[in-house]
Design an enzyme around this catalytic site. Structure first.
Site, PDB file in Angstrom:
ATOM      1  N   ALA A  65       0.856  -1.181   0.000  1.00  0.00           N
ATOM      2  CA  ALA A  65       0.000   0.000   0.000  1.00  0.00           C
ATOM      3  C   ALA A  65       0.896   1.237   0.000  1.00  0.00           C
ATOM      4  O   ALA A  65       2.058   1.179   0.434  1.00  0.00           O
ATOM      5  CB  ALA A  65      -0.904  -0.012   1.220  1.00  0.00           C
ATOM      6  N   GLY A 110       0.462  -4.948   0.975  1.00  0.00           N
ATOM      7  CA  GLY A 110      -0.761  -5.037   0.182  1.00  0.00           C
ATOM      8  C   GLY A 110      -0.544  -5.715  -1.170  1.00  0.00           C
ATOM      9  O   GLY A 110      -1.470  -6.306  -1.727  1.00  0.00           O
ATOM     10  N   GLU A 113      -0.697  -9.304  -0.375  1.00  0.00           N
ATOM     11  CA  GLU A 113      -2.097  -9.605  -0.044  1.00  0.00           C
ATOM     12  C   GLU A 113      -2.966  -9.657  -1.301  1.00  0.00           C
ATOM     13  O   GLU A 113      -3.908 -10.444  -1.378  1.00  0.00           O
ATOM     14  CB  GLU A 113      -2.618  -8.559   0.947  1.00  0.00           C
ATOM     15  CG  GLU A 113      -1.953  -8.707   2.313  1.00  0.00           C
ATOM     16  CD  GLU A 113      -2.245  -7.547   3.250  1.00  0.00           C
ATOM     17  OE1 GLU A 113      -1.940  -6.394   2.872  1.00  0.00           O
ATOM     18  OE2 GLU A 113      -2.790  -7.784   4.334  1.00  0.00           O
TER      19      GLU A 113
HETATM   20  N1  CAA Z   1       4.534   3.228  -0.790  1.00  0.00           N
HETATM   21  C1  CAA Z   1       4.892   4.396  -1.390  1.00  0.00           C
HETATM   22  N2  CAA Z   1       6.004   4.527  -2.134  1.00  0.00           N
HETATM   23  C2  CAA Z   1       6.783   3.434  -2.273  1.00  0.00           C
HETATM   24  C3  CAA Z   1       6.480   2.213  -1.675  1.00  0.00           C
HETATM   25  C4  CAA Z   1       5.275   2.128  -0.908  1.00  0.00           C
HETATM   26  N3  CAA Z   1       4.864   0.979  -0.350  1.00  0.00           N
HETATM   27  N4  CAA Z   1       7.452   1.310  -1.975  1.00  0.00           N
HETATM   28  C5  CAA Z   1       8.328   1.969  -2.747  1.00  0.00           C
HETATM   29  N5  CAA Z   1       7.937   3.241  -2.925  1.00  0.00           N
HETATM   30  C6  CAA Z   1       8.591   4.293  -3.689  1.00  0.00           C
HETATM   31  C7  CAA Z   1       9.814   4.845  -2.954  1.00  0.00           C
HETATM   32  O1  CAA Z   1       9.426   5.841  -2.012  1.00  0.00           O
HETATM   33  C8  CAA Z   1      10.624   5.386  -4.100  1.00  0.00           C
HETATM   34  O2  CAA Z   1      10.055   6.615  -4.506  1.00  0.00           O
HETATM   35  P1  CAA Z   1      11.019   7.918  -4.703  1.00  0.00           P
HETATM   36  O3  CAA Z   1      11.907   7.542  -5.857  1.00  0.00           O
HETATM   37  O4  CAA Z   1      10.071   9.019  -4.991  1.00  0.00           O
HETATM   38  O5  CAA Z   1      11.784   8.053  -3.429  1.00  0.00           O
HETATM   39  C9  CAA Z   1      10.349   4.394  -5.231  1.00  0.00           C
HETATM   40  O6  CAA Z   1       9.135   3.737  -4.891  1.00  0.00           O
HETATM   41  C10 CAA Z   1      11.447   3.329  -5.355  1.00  0.00           C
HETATM   42  O7  CAA Z   1      11.578   2.698  -4.092  1.00  0.00           O
HETATM   43  P2  CAA Z   1      13.000   2.515  -3.341  1.00  0.00           P
HETATM   44  O8  CAA Z   1      13.917   3.631  -3.713  1.00  0.00           O
HETATM   45  O9  CAA Z   1      12.725   2.322  -1.891  1.00  0.00           O
HETATM   46  O10 CAA Z   1      13.491   1.180  -4.040  1.00  0.00           O
HETATM   47  P3  CAA Z   1      14.509   0.107  -3.431  1.00  0.00           P
HETATM   48  O11 CAA Z   1      14.800  -0.829  -4.560  1.00  0.00           O
HETATM   49  O12 CAA Z   1      15.651   0.774  -2.747  1.00  0.00           O
HETATM   50  O13 CAA Z   1      13.679  -0.686  -2.288  1.00  0.00           O
HETATM   51  C11 CAA Z   1      11.768  -1.845  -1.405  1.00  0.00           C
HETATM   52  C12 CAA Z   1      12.592  -1.471  -2.658  1.00  0.00           C
HETATM   53  C13 CAA Z   1      12.601  -2.755  -0.494  1.00  0.00           C
HETATM   54  C14 CAA Z   1      10.522  -2.569  -1.886  1.00  0.00           C
HETATM   55  C15 CAA Z   1      11.399  -0.557  -0.636  1.00  0.00           C
HETATM   56  O14 CAA Z   1      10.846   0.392  -1.550  1.00  0.00           O
HETATM   57  C16 CAA Z   1      10.387  -0.760   0.463  1.00  0.00           C
HETATM   58  O15 CAA Z   1      10.717  -1.246   1.522  1.00  0.00           O
HETATM   59  N6  CAA Z   1       9.095  -0.410   0.217  1.00  0.00           N
HETATM   60  C17 CAA Z   1       8.055  -0.502   1.206  1.00  0.00           C
HETATM   61  C18 CAA Z   1       7.627  -1.950   1.445  1.00  0.00           C
HETATM   62  C19 CAA Z   1       6.549  -1.997   2.518  1.00  0.00           C
HETATM   63  O16 CAA Z   1       6.767  -1.685   3.668  1.00  0.00           O
HETATM   64  N7  CAA Z   1       5.323  -2.421   2.109  1.00  0.00           N
HETATM   65  C20 CAA Z   1       4.196  -2.524   2.992  1.00  0.00           C
HETATM   66  C21 CAA Z   1       3.354  -1.297   2.877  1.00  0.00           C
HETATM   67  S1  CAA Z   1       2.086  -1.240   4.105  1.00  0.00           S
HETATM   68  C22 CAA Z   1       0.780  -2.105   3.468  1.00  0.00           C
HETATM   69  O17 CAA Z   1       0.878  -2.695   2.423  1.00  0.00           O
HETATM   70  C23 CAA Z   1      -0.475  -2.060   4.303  1.00  0.00           C
HETATM   71  C24 CAA Z   1      -1.471  -3.106   4.008  1.00  0.00           C
HETATM   72  O18 CAA Z   1      -1.547  -4.091   4.664  1.00  0.00           O
HETATM   73  C25 CAA Z   1      -2.495  -2.925   2.965  1.00  0.00           C
END
Ligand code: CAA
Length: 259
Positions: A65, A110, A113
């Protein structure tokens, strides 16, 4: 179907939904959920569609998400604003047609999921799965605490949810989170191959088999078996049942019409 955050393409009876927010790793914001819910509703009743594939494209499935959007929300905003995520996942899960998730790269939070709401999952050898919500101070709110333990068992689901750790495709296959792992450039082709096989089968039988499995998980065994027997009996009123058995007797391939 024209959407902004997803693409929907229909070819030979197979609809492919592609998540389309590549610059943010297909992070699922409320617009994605709303559009997914609408697409699922449309595809469910579109007679030209016999199977659905959901993919994030060849690099990433979805990194969860949209955290930047969620960071601004209060409890009431989530209760109302993220409701479409529940609706979208349930519409995909309950669609009377097979839904296949084709997964390259990250399927997190998400995103993971969303794959759980599909019937089967085909993963790239580079895919990574996880429910990292715990690291954000929340829990998996897109069905992860419910669908994951039903799929892989409570023990492994608790380990993944409590740690937020990611697992690779090989481990996902070992624990039963995915059905198949293939080289990254073959994921969509493999999902289409599987979809074509599903489509070649009797559509009524397949949709009732899906209903038996899904509904059965909400029932005790006795009620589930009763439900199965009713669906089984009902199929003997279909042309597909007559055709399927006639074809066997005549030693030829059945020509199912989905009636
Ligand atoms: N939400 C918003 N933006 C996101 C995102 C997310 N979940 N995941 C990645 N992005 C964005 C980053 O902010 C970045 O944007 P900018 O270039 O503007 O900074 C872009 O996508 C590229 O991401 P990274 O630079 O972080 O890429 P990376 O290769 O270094 O890392 C990753 C990849 C490990 C997937 C890392 O992006 C990450 O940890 N993302 C979040 C994962 C996460 O925590 N997901 C769970 C979300 S909560 C949820 O899903 C709730 C639910 O139950 C419904």
């Amino acid at each position: 179907m024209a959407f902004e955050t997803i693409l929907v393409e229909i070819e030979e009876g197979i609809a492919t939904i592609t998540l389309n927010r590549r610059d943010v790793l297909n992070a699922l914001n409320s617009q994605v959920f709303t559009e997914l819910a609408e697409a699922a509703e449309n595809l469910a009743v579109d007679d030209s569609v016999r199977a659905v594939i959901i993919t994030g494209g060849d690099k990433v499935f979805a990194a969860g998400a949209d955290i930047k959007q969620m960071a601004l929300l209060g409890a009431v905003d989530v209760a109302i604003g993220l409701r479409p995520s529940k609706i979208a996942f349930e519409r995909l899960e309950n669609m009377p047609k097979p839904v296949i998730a084709a997964i390259n790269g990250y399927a997190l939070g998400g995103g993971c999921e969303l794959t759980l709401a599909a019937d089967v999952r085909v993963a790239a050898d580079n895919a990574q799965f996880g429910l990292p919500e715990i690291k954000l101070g929340i829990l998996p709110g897109g069905g992860g605490t419910q669908r994951l333990p039903r799929l892989i068992g409570a023990g492994k689901a608790k380990e993944l949810i409590f740690t937020g750790d990611l697992i690779n495709a090989e481990e996902a296959l070992r624990v039963g989170l995915v059905n198949k792992v293939v080289p990254a450039d073959q994921v969509l082709a493999e999902a289409k191959k599987m979809a074509k096989k599903f489509v070649s089968r009797g559509a009524v039988a397949l949709s009732l088999a899906k209903a038996c499995i899904n509904e059965g998980q909400r029932m005790d065994l006795e009620m589930g078996l009763e439900y199965e027997h009713k669906c089984f009996s009902l199929l003997f009123a279909t042309e597909d049942q007559k055709e399927g058995m006639k074809a066997f007797v005549e030693k030829r391939k059945p020509n199912f019409q989905g009636k």
